[in-house]
Design an enzyme around this catalytic site. Structure first.
Site, PDB file in Angstrom:
ATOM      1  N   CYS A 199      12.025  49.476  15.835  1.00  0.00           N
ATOM      2  CA  CYS A 199      12.544  48.592  14.788  1.00  0.00           C
ATOM      3  C   CYS A 199      11.470  48.392  13.716  1.00  0.00           C
ATOM      4  CB  CYS A 199      12.954  47.265  15.436  1.00  0.00           C
ATOM      5  SG  CYS A 199      13.634  46.081  14.274  1.00  0.00           S
ATOM      6  N   CYS A 223      20.741  43.702  15.693  1.00  0.00           N
ATOM      7  CA  CYS A 223      19.611  43.615  14.768  1.00  0.00           C
ATOM      8  C   CYS A 223      20.006  44.151  13.388  1.00  0.00           C
ATOM      9  CB  CYS A 223      18.425  44.424  15.309  1.00  0.00           C
ATOM     10  SG  CYS A 223      17.022  44.432  14.180  1.00  0.00           S
ATOM     11  N   CYS A 245      15.296  40.882  18.795  1.00  0.00           N
ATOM     12  CA  CYS A 245      15.646  42.295  18.854  1.00  0.00           C
ATOM     13  C   CYS A 245      14.676  42.933  19.854  1.00  0.00           C
ATOM     14  CB  CYS A 245      15.474  42.946  17.474  1.00  0.00           C
ATOM     15  SG  CYS A 245      15.472  44.746  17.580  1.00  0.00           S
ATOM     16  N   TYR A 268      -7.003   1.919   6.097  1.00  0.00           N
ATOM     17  CA  TYR A 268      -6.076   0.837   5.748  1.00  0.00           C
ATOM     18  C   TYR A 268      -5.916  -0.254   6.802  1.00  0.00           C
ATOM     19  CZ  TYR A 268      -3.193   4.333   8.128  1.00  0.00           C
ATOM     20  OH  TYR A 268      -2.718   5.257   9.005  1.00  0.00           O
ATOM     21  N   LYS A 326       2.097   4.675   1.593  1.00  0.00           N
ATOM     22  CA  LYS A 326       2.123   5.220   2.956  1.00  0.00           C
ATOM     23  C   LYS A 326       1.670   6.677   2.846  1.00  0.00           C
ATOM     24  CE  LYS A 326       4.974   5.311   7.108  1.00  0.00           C
ATOM     25  NZ  LYS A 326       4.612   6.639   7.546  1.00  0.00           N
ATOM     26  N   ASP A 344       0.779  10.405   3.862  1.00  0.00           N
ATOM     27  CA  ASP A 344       1.471  11.298   4.786  1.00  0.00           C
ATOM     28  C   ASP A 344       0.474  12.282   5.395  1.00  0.00           C
ATOM     29  OD1 ASP A 344       3.531  12.293   6.190  1.00  0.00           O
ATOM     30  OD2 ASP A 344       4.501  13.327   4.519  1.00  0.00           O
ATOM     31  N   CYS A 381      17.774  47.540  12.856  1.00  0.00           N
ATOM     32  CA  CYS A 381      17.863  48.763  13.643  1.00  0.00           C
ATOM     33  C   CYS A 381      19.163  48.855  14.448  1.00  0.00           C
ATOM     34  CB  CYS A 381      16.656  48.895  14.577  1.00  0.00           C
ATOM     35  SG  CYS A 381      16.684  47.714  15.928  1.00  0.00           S
ATOM     36  N   LYS A 428      10.434   3.665   3.393  1.00  0.00           N
ATOM     37  CA  LYS A 428      10.268   5.112   3.201  1.00  0.00           C
ATOM     38  C   LYS A 428      11.058   5.581   1.989  1.00  0.00           C
ATOM     39  CE  LYS A 428       9.700   7.609   6.886  1.00  0.00           C
ATOM     40  NZ  LYS A 428       8.787   8.523   7.513  1.00  0.00           N
ATOM     41  N   GLU A 455       0.855  -1.198   0.000  1.00  0.00           N
ATOM     42  CA  GLU A 455       0.000   0.000   0.000  1.00  0.00           C
ATOM     43  C   GLU A 455       0.878   1.230   0.000  1.00  0.00           C
ATOM     44  OE1 GLU A 455      -2.202  -0.244   3.611  1.00  0.00           O
ATOM     45  OE2 GLU A 455      -3.109  -2.145   3.036  1.00  0.00           O
TER      46      GLU A 455
HETATM   47  S1  IVH Z   1      -0.736   0.404   8.811  1.00  0.00           S
HETATM   48  C1  IVH Z   1       0.261  -1.025  13.354  1.00  0.00           C
HETATM   49  N1  IVH Z   1      -0.870   1.466   6.447  1.00  0.00           N
HETATM   50  O1  IVH Z   1       2.135   5.363   9.129  1.00  0.00           O
HETATM   51  C2  IVH Z   1       0.326   0.162  12.452  1.00  0.00           C
HETATM   52  N2  IVH Z   1      -0.102   2.845   8.224  1.00  0.00           N
HETATM   53  O2  IVH Z   1       4.485   4.669  10.833  1.00  0.00           O
HETATM   54  C3  IVH Z   1      -0.614  -0.026  11.325  1.00  0.00           C
HETATM   55  N3  IVH Z   1       0.386   5.157   7.546  1.00  0.00           N
HETATM   56  O3  IVH Z   1       0.636   5.427  12.284  1.00  0.00           O
HETATM   57  C4  IVH Z   1      -0.503   1.072  10.373  1.00  0.00           C
HETATM   58  N4  IVH Z   1      -0.167   4.934   5.438  1.00  0.00           N
HETATM   59  O4  IVH Z   1      -0.384   6.878  10.457  1.00  0.00           O
HETATM   60  C5  IVH Z   1      -0.545   1.680   7.731  1.00  0.00           C
HETATM   61  N5  IVH Z   1      -1.100   2.266   4.277  1.00  0.00           N
HETATM   62  C6  IVH Z   1      -0.778   2.472   5.556  1.00  0.00           C
HETATM   63  C7  IVH Z   1      -0.338   3.720   6.030  1.00  0.00           C
HETATM   64  C8  IVH Z   1       0.009   3.881   7.379  1.00  0.00           C
HETATM   65  C9  IVH Z   1       0.266   5.762   6.364  1.00  0.00           C
HETATM   66  C10 IVH Z   1       0.859   5.827   8.781  1.00  0.00           C
HETATM   67  C11 IVH Z   1      -0.004   5.605   9.987  1.00  0.00           C
HETATM   68  C12 IVH Z   1       0.876   4.952  11.006  1.00  0.00           C
HETATM   69  C13 IVH Z   1       2.238   5.315  10.523  1.00  0.00           C
HETATM   70  C14 IVH Z   1       3.198   4.261  10.960  1.00  0.00           C
END
Ligand code: IVH
Length: 689
Positions: A430, A406, A424, A225, A115, A117, A409, A312, A113
Site C-alpha cells: 500500500c 483501502c 489497511c 494566579y 483563564k 489555556d 490499494c 468560559k 482574571e
Molecule cells: S484559579 C481552585 N485562575 O483553570 C482552583 N485557574 O478549571 C484555582 N486556570 O486548574 C484555580 N487560568 O489550570 C485560576 N486565572 C486563573 C486561571 C486558572 C487558568 C486553570 C487552572 C485550573 C483550571 C480550573
C-alpha cells in the site's frame, strides 16, 4: 593571582546580572541589553562554573538551558489538593454566583482574571529559592517536574525583595504562546513528526518531556494566579499577587478588581473580543472573591472552591455544508476520515476541511453527505464537526456508509481489538504506508538522513528506485542525478547522508524500523536492555516485557513485526549494508559488583531505571528482573512493587536506596548521557499548609 573568593564573587555577580536581565526580558518584556551581550555573560558564567564546580548552584541561571539526561518523574502528594473551578457559559449563571456570594458574605469585591489555556503548576519556594514544581496530576498527587520548570525563563529561580514568606506555594499556569506553538509545529512538520493539536496539549506534553534541554527550547511561559502560605503579607488575593509580582513572578497585568455584577460583565465582554489579539491562548475569565477571610468562610465543595467561578468563552462555530469525505492512510495503515466542507469563515480563517476521527464518531453524530454541519475551532489545528443541523437535512439522504476497503490499494480493512480506527493490513503493497515508513526512517530522530525529504522519497519511489528502507543503501549518485529537481550536487549529498546514517546508534535504527507502538523511548529501552537486534528478535513475549515500557500490546506488535518474512528480509539487507544492530560496548568502570545479582525496582530521583541497570553492568554486576533466592540486593526507589517487597522480606534480601547504591559504586558519568550539575531536592514535606 585571582583568589577563590574573588571567583566566587564574580560568579555570583554574573548570576545576579543574568537573573535581572532574564526578568527584564521574559517577565517585563523590556530588555536592557542585547541578546548577544546576554549570551556572552551566560557563556562566561558557564565557563566559570565548569572550571570551579565547587561553586555550583542548582538554581544558577545557567540551568535554564536544561540537560540531556532523561528523568522519570517522582509522584508527589499535594499539600492541599489542586481543585478545579466550576464552569459556566452563561452570564445568568455567573450573575447568580455573584449574587449568592454577595448575599452570603456581604462582599462585593471580585477579582477578574483571564483563564489561561495551558497546564496547571504548583511551585514551592523556601527562603526565596525554588524548591520544587509539581503538576496537577489527579489533583491529589502530581509529578515533580522541577528540572523542566527551571528552564522556563519567566519562572524565578530565586526571588527579589525581602518581604516574601519563608515558605509558600504559588500556583499558576504553564502555557505556550502562539508564536512558540507555531514554530514547534513547523519544526515537527519538517521533521515528519506528529503535530500538537493545540497550544494546551503542546504545553502539557512539553512539561512531561524527559529531557529538560528539550523543554528549554520550546518557548514555554508562565503566569501565577494563586498563592498560599502561613505568613502571606496581605489578607487578600490582589495585594498578595501584586507583591508576588514584585518578587519576580509573572502575574497577569490584566487582573482587575471589580465591584458588583455590572463591572464583572463589562470585563468579560471586553475580553471576549480583545483576547483574540493576545499572543497566548485563553479560554475564559475567572472571577474570584478578593478577601481571604470571605474565601475561607465560603469554603469548598468536593471539587471546587465556592468563592470562584470560570466563565468560559464559547468556541467559535460556523454552519456549512459537508460536501464529501476523504480517507487518509497513515504509515501504520490507520485510516483517518477527513471532511471536505463548503468553505466558510471561522475565527479569522477560511475553513475547508474538518477532522472526523473515526467511523464511530461519524455514526454517533449521524453525519451524512450534503448535511449542514457545525464546525468549531477549539484551538485545534484542523477544526472539528460538532453537530448536524437536522432541520436542514435533505429529504432522502442516506446514513453514511464507512469504507470497507483501502482507498489506496483496495485491500479489505480490519479493526483491531480495543482500537477505534480501521486499518489497511496491506503493509508491503500500500503506497502511503510504504512511503510513510521510508519517511519515518529518514526522520531526524531516527536515521537522520537529512539530504532526503518527503518529496524526494516520493520521487525515488515513483521512479522505481526504492521500494523499502533497505533499498536506500543500494542507491548510487549516478542513478538519481538525472531525476527532476535533483542534479549531481544534491545526488551526492543524498548518497553521503545515507552513508553517514550507517553509524547511527542501534536505538535509533530500531525506532526507525517503524514498529507499531515502538516510539523513541521504547526503542531506547529495548536497545539498552537487549543490546542487539538478534536478542530482540529471539525474545518471546515475556522476555520482551522485561524491558521498561514494554507491555503486552507492544510485545505483541514487536513479535508480529519480526515474524513477517518481508521484515526479516529488510533487516538482513540493512545488516549487510552495515547499519548498527548492536549497542556499543563500553569499557567496564570497576568490578565492585562482580558476581552480584541485583534487582532495580521503583522510581528514582537522580537516575532512570535503565541508567541504574547500565551502572550495575558497568560495575560488573548482573541485572535480574525478579527477586529470587539468588538475588544479592535490591535497589529500591519510590513505589516499588508490593509483591517484590514482600518477597524480598521473606527471602531476607537486602534493600538499598538510590543514594546507598550510588555511594557503593561511586557516582560516575554514564556513557552517551551528559550529566548535568548533579542536584535534586528530595521531596520533603513540611507542615505549612
Ligand atoms: S484559579 C481552585 N485562575 O483553570 C482552583 N485557574 O478549571 C484555582 N486556570 O486548574 C484555580 N487560568 O489550570 C485560576 N486565572 C486563573 C486561571 C486558572 C487558568 C486553570 C487552572 C485550573 C483550571 C480550573
Amino acid at each position: 593571582m585571582v583568589s577563590k573568593e574573588q571567583i566566587k564573587e564574580q560568579i555570583e555577580g554574573l548570576r545576579a546580572e543574568l537573573n535581572y536581565h532574564n526578568h527584564k526580558y521574559y517577565v517585563e518584556n523590556s530588555p536592557e541589553i542585547s541578546d548577544y551581550d546576554f549570551d556572552m555573560k551566560m557563556r562566561q558564567l558557564l565557563d566559570l562554573e565548569a572550571e570551579y564546580p565547587e561553586f555550583a548552584d542548582p538554581l544558577s541561571p545557567s540551568v535554564r538551558v536544561g540537560s540531556d539526561r532523561t528523568s522519570e518523574f517522582v509522584a508527589v502528594k499535594h499539600r492541599y489538593p489542586m481543585l478545579s473551578l466550576s464552569n459556566t457559559y452563561s452570564i445568568e449563571e455567573l450573575t447568580a454566583f455573584i449574587e449568592r456570594v454577595e448575599r452570603e458574605s456581604g462582599v462585593t469585591e471580585f477579582v477578574c482574571e483571564l483563564k489561561f489555556d495551558g497546564t496547571a503548576i504548583s511551585l514551592t519556594y523556601e527562603h526565596g529559592r525554588l524548591l520544587r514544581a509539581v503538576t496537577r496530576g489527579d489533583g491529589t498527587m502530581g509529578d515533580d517536574v522541577t528540572n523542566n520548570v527551571k528552564t522556563i525563563r519567566s519562572v524565578p529561580l530565586t526571588l527579589s525583595g525581602n518581604d516574601y514568606p519563608e515558605l509558600f506555594e504559588i500556583r499558576g499556569e504553564i502555557f505556550m504562546p502562539y508564536a512558540s506553538f507555531d514554530r514547534l509545529n513547523y519544526e515537527r512538520e519538517i521533521a515528519g513528526e506528529s503535530l500538537f493539536a493545540n497550544p494546551r496539549n503542546a504545553a502539557a506534553g512539553t512539561l512531561k518531556q524527559q529531557q529538560s534541554s528539550v523543554v528549554a527550547k520550546r518557548g514555554l511561559d508562565s503566569t501565577l494566579y494563586q498563592i498560599a502560605g502561613d505568613k502571606l503579607p496581605y489578607k487578600n488575593h490582589v495585594e498578595n499577587l501584586n507583591a508576588a509580582r514584585s518578587w519576580g513572578f509573572n502575574v497577569s497585568p490584566y487582573m482587575t478588581l471589580c465591584h458588583g455584577v455590572a463591572q464583572v460583565v463589562e470585563y468579560i465582554n471586553y475580553w471576549d473580543e480583545a483576547r483574540k489579539s493576545l499572543p497566548f491562548p485563553t479560554d475564559g475569565v475567572v472571577v474570584k472573591v478578593n478577601d481571604f477571610q470571605t474565601q475561607h468562610q465560603l469554603g469548598f465543595t468536593a471539587k471546587s472552591p465556592r468563592w470562584a467561578v470560570a466563565y468560559k468563552f464559547k468556541a467559535e462555530s460556523a454552519l456549512t455544508r459537508l460536501e464529501s469525505v476523504d480517507f487518509q492512510v497513515g504509515r501504520t495503515g490507520a485510516i483517518t476520515p477527513v471532511a471536505n466542507l463548503e468553505p466558510v469563515q471561522l475565527a479569522g480563517t477560511t475553513v475547508k476541511r474538518a477532522s472526523l476521527h473515526n467511523a464511530e464518531q461519524i455514526a454517533a453524530l449521524d453525519i451524512r453527505i450534503g448535511d449542514m454541519v457545525y464546525v468549531e475551532k477549539g484551538g485545534e489545528i484542523i477544526p472539528k464537526i460538532t453537530a448536524v443541523e437536522l432541520s436542514e437535512r435533505n429529504e432522502g439522504s442516506l446514513p453514511f456508509q464507512y469504507i470497507t476497503h483501502c482507498p489506496e490499494c483496495g485491500t479489505e480493512l480490519v479493526r483491531y481489538e480495543g482500537e477505534a480506527k480501521h486499518y489497511c493490513p496491506n503493509q508491503s503493497g500500500c503506497r502511503p504506508q510504504i512511503l510513510g515508513r521510508i519517511i519515518h526512517f529518514i526522520r531526524r530522530k531516527a536515521l537522520n538522513i537529512d539530504g532526503l525529504g518527503a518529496e524526494t522519497v516520493e520521487l525515488l519511489f515513483e521512479n522505481g528506485l526504492i521500494g523499502d528502507i533497505a533499498d536506500l543503501y543500494t542507491l548510487k549518485a549516478t542513478d538519481i542525478a538525472h531525476l527532476p529537481r535533483l542534479g549531481e550536487k544534491s545526488a551526492d549529498n543524498i548518497i553521503s547522508s545515507i552513508a553517514s546514517s550507517k553509524s547511527v546508534e542501534f536505538a535509533r535504527v530500531l525506532f526507525g524500523l517503524g514498529i507499531r507502538f515502538v516510539g523513541e523511548t521504547t526503542a531506547k529501552y529495548l536497545a539498552s536492555h537487549f543490546k542487539s537486534i538478534d536478542a530482540v528478535m529471539a525474545a518471546d513475549s515475556n522476555a520482551l516485557m522485561e524491558s521498561d515500557e514494554v507491555g503486552e500490546k507492544i510485545a505483541q506488535s514487536i513479535l508480529d513485526y519480526f515474524a513477517d518474512p518481508v521484515n526479516q528480509g529488510i533487516i538482513e539487507r540493512l545488516r549487510a549494508a552495515g547499519l548498527q544492530f548492536e549497542s556499543q560496548q563500553v569499557e567496564k568502570y570497576s568490578s565492585v559488583l562482580e558476581g552480584k545479582n541485583i534487582v532495580v525496582s521503583g522510581k528514582f530521583v537522580f537516575h532512570t531505571r535503565e541508567e541504574l541497570k547500565t551502572l550495575i553492568e558497568l560495575h560488573g554486576g548482573k541485572n535480574q528482573s525478579g527477586v529470587t533466592s539468588t538475588t544479592d540486593f535490591i535497589v529500591a526507589g519510590q513505589n516499588m512493587g508490593p509483591a517484590k517487597l514482600q518477597k524480598a522480606e521473606k527471602l531476607g534480601v537486602k534493600i538499598l536506596s538510590e543514594e546507598q547504591f550510588v555511594a557503593l559504586v561511586g557516582e560516575s558519568t554514564l556513557p552517551q548521557i551528559e550529566q548535568e550539575a548533579e542536584y535534586g531536592e528530595q521531596v520533603v514535606q513540611t507542615s505549612l499548609f
